[in-house]
Design a protein around this motif. Structure first.
Motif, PDB file in Angstrom:
ATOM      1  N   UNK A 168       8.998  12.096  -9.444  1.00  0.00           N
ATOM      2  CA  UNK A 168       9.674  12.336  -8.681  1.00  0.00           C
ATOM      3  C   UNK A 168      10.383  11.918  -7.122  1.00  0.00           C
ATOM      4  N   UNK A 169       9.783  10.995  -6.371  1.00  0.00           N
ATOM      5  CA  UNK A 169       9.923  10.127  -5.533  1.00  0.00           C
ATOM      6  C   UNK A 169      10.998   8.669  -5.987  1.00  0.00           C
ATOM      7  N   UNK A 170      11.378   7.918  -6.829  1.00  0.00           N
ATOM      8  CA  UNK A 170      11.979   7.501  -7.116  1.00  0.00           C
ATOM      9  C   UNK A 170      13.242   7.724  -7.980  1.00  0.00           C
ATOM     10  N   UNK A 230       0.985  -1.436  -0.175  1.00  0.00           N
ATOM     11  CA  UNK A 230      -0.026   0.028  -0.393  1.00  0.00           C
ATOM     12  C   UNK A 230       0.806   1.353   0.050  1.00  0.00           C
ATOM     13  N   UNK A 231       1.651   0.834   0.754  1.00  0.00           N
ATOM     14  CA  UNK A 231       2.530   2.544   0.738  1.00  0.00           C
ATOM     15  C   UNK A 231       3.167   2.591  -0.316  1.00  0.00           C
ATOM     16  N   UNK A 240       3.123   6.536   8.896  1.00  0.00           N
ATOM     17  CA  UNK A 240       4.929   6.901   8.794  1.00  0.00           C
ATOM     18  C   UNK A 240       5.107   7.423   7.385  1.00  0.00           C
ATOM     19  N   UNK A 241       5.817   8.256   7.018  1.00  0.00           N
ATOM     20  CA  UNK A 241       6.618   8.430   5.411  1.00  0.00           C
ATOM     21  C   UNK A 241       7.535   7.508   5.528  1.00  0.00           C
ATOM     22  N   UNK A 288       0.240  10.115  -4.933  1.00  0.00           N
ATOM     23  CA  UNK A 288       0.999  11.674  -3.894  1.00  0.00           C
ATOM     24  C   UNK A 288       2.055  11.874  -5.058  1.00  0.00           C
ATOM     25  N   UNK A 289       2.762  11.479  -6.096  1.00  0.00           N
ATOM     26  CA  UNK A 289       3.624  11.533  -6.933  1.00  0.00           C
ATOM     27  C   UNK A 289       2.885  12.320  -7.688  1.00  0.00           C
TER      28      UNK A 289
END
Length: 159
Positions: free
Chosen positions: A121-123, A54-55, A74-75, A62-63
């Motif tokens: 963006x995140x990865x 899920x995370x 938590x993130x 979100x990206x």
């Protein structure tokens, strides 16, 4: 082709998988006690692995500009632990997994062909690579959970 890939991602999550029971079908076999049991071959609980899946989808969504309501984990860290281990919490988190999957897939389906070449963006990987990876992610972790030695998953498969 993109529709076929997205359909396969959906099937691996909660449909007729090519790789055994779908991810959610695997989770549905587990009681909350089994899902939270860390005395497995790998030392993770099935619940932690489910929250990890899920995370990853939360990060993707979100990206792509989606808001994920209900995600209160938590993130930091890739294998969040359940906040409370109970039957109600297990049912709630499984419903949350389904909501997150739907939101993530809705965001991915809204991408254009040009977007696929852009980096997430995140990865920092191109979106097309993220989608290719996502195609196998739920199948891999579903098989991982089925191999953990949990009693409800020890029955032989019925073909």
């Amino acid at each position: 082709m993109r529709d076929a890939v997205f359909s396969m991602i959906d099937a691996e999550f909660d449909g007729k998988s090519w790789n055994g029971p779908s991810f959610m079908a695997t989770l549905e076999k587990l009681s909350w006690q089994e899902a939270s049991d860390k005395k497995t071959w790998e030392g993770y609980s099935a619940w932690e692995i489910a929250l990890h899946c899920a995370k990853c989808k939360v990060t993707i969504a979100r990206d792509l500009g989606k808001t994920i309501s209900g995600w209160t984990y938590p993130d930091e860290g890739w294998f969040p632990a359940p906040k409370t281990a109970s039957a109600e919490a297990w049912q709630s988190d499984k419903a949350l997994l389904a909501d997150i999957h739907r939101t993530c897939m809705e965001a991915l389906r809204g991408m254009t062909d040009a977007d696929l070449e852009k980096p997430m963006p995140s990865w920092k990987a191109p979106w097309k690579d993220v989608i290719a990876w996502l195609l196998t992610h739920d199948a891999f972790h579903g098989a991982q959970i089925r191999s953990m030695g949990l009693p409800s998953l020890r029955e032989p498969a019925k073909n």
